[in-house]
Design a protein around this motif. Structure first.
Motif, PDB file in Angstrom:
ATOM      1  N   UNK A  82       0.772  -1.198   0.067  1.00  0.00           N
ATOM      2  CA  UNK A  82       0.171   0.018  -0.003  1.00  0.00           C
ATOM      3  C   UNK A  82       0.839   1.151   0.022  1.00  0.00           C
ATOM      4  N   UNK A  83       1.946   1.159   0.791  1.00  0.00           N
ATOM      5  CA  UNK A  83       2.896   2.478   0.871  1.00  0.00           C
ATOM      6  C   UNK A  83       3.670   2.615  -0.350  1.00  0.00           C
ATOM      7  N   UNK A  84       4.101   1.606  -1.258  1.00  0.00           N
ATOM      8  CA  UNK A  84       4.731   1.963  -2.473  1.00  0.00           C
ATOM      9  C   UNK A  84       3.725   2.293  -3.525  1.00  0.00           C
ATOM     10  N   UNK A  85       2.509   1.734  -3.362  1.00  0.00           N
ATOM     11  CA  UNK A  85       1.622   2.296  -4.661  1.00  0.00           C
ATOM     12  C   UNK A  85       0.968   3.428  -4.395  1.00  0.00           C
ATOM     13  N   UNK A  86       1.122   3.989  -3.000  1.00  0.00           N
ATOM     14  CA  UNK A  86       0.441   5.238  -2.715  1.00  0.00           C
ATOM     15  C   UNK A  86      -0.901   5.237  -2.336  1.00  0.00           C
ATOM     16  N   UNK A  87      -1.286   3.963  -2.155  1.00  0.00           N
ATOM     17  CA  UNK A  87      -2.910   3.872  -1.820  1.00  0.00           C
ATOM     18  C   UNK A  87      -3.005   3.621  -0.243  1.00  0.00           C
ATOM     19  N   UNK A  88      -2.261   4.344   0.697  1.00  0.00           N
ATOM     20  CA  UNK A  88      -2.271   4.443   1.810  1.00  0.00           C
ATOM     21  C   UNK A  88      -3.401   5.287   2.603  1.00  0.00           C
ATOM     22  N   UNK A  89      -4.514   5.385   1.787  1.00  0.00           N
ATOM     23  CA  UNK A  89      -5.871   6.153   2.334  1.00  0.00           C
ATOM     24  C   UNK A  89      -6.603   5.432   3.339  1.00  0.00           C
ATOM     25  N   UNK A  90      -7.090   6.390   4.479  1.00  0.00           N
ATOM     26  CA  UNK A  90      -7.832   5.755   5.374  1.00  0.00           C
ATOM     27  C   UNK A  90      -9.067   6.308   5.449  1.00  0.00           C
TER      28      UNK A  90
END
Length: 90
Positions: A82-90
């Motif tokens: 998630x952190x490498x794809x930039x999808x760390x949205x909560x």
């Protein structure tokens, strides 16, 4: 500043982490609650309950620790993805 954000991300309580904690705490609770197994009956193949209960928890603890480790590794891989794809949205 990125160190502070890493600490914040690491402090997130997720259902997987709760299951990991339960897997690691259960053997301690079972062994520290001596009153629940401080007896001789039922006897299993000639071994009093007090002893075979503790030996059974050796096997159960091993299985729970392996389960916790595998869940932790899967959680860490998912967090890294998630952190490498930039999808760390909560």
């Amino acid at each position: 500043m990125s160190d502070a954000s890493d600490v914040t991300k690491a402090a997130v309580v997720t259902p997987v982490r709760v299951v990991i904690a339960i897997c690691l705490i259960a053997p301690f609770v079972a062994m520290l609650w001596v009153g629940s197994y401080a007896k001789t009956d039922p006897v299993f193949i000639g071994i009093p309950f007090f002893y075979w209960y503790q030996m059974l928890w050796v096997l159960i603890s091993t299985a729970l620790t392996v389960t916790a480790y595998q869940l932790w590794e899967r959680d860490q891989r998912a967090r890294k993805a998630r952190s490498t794809t930039g999808g760390a949205q909560r």
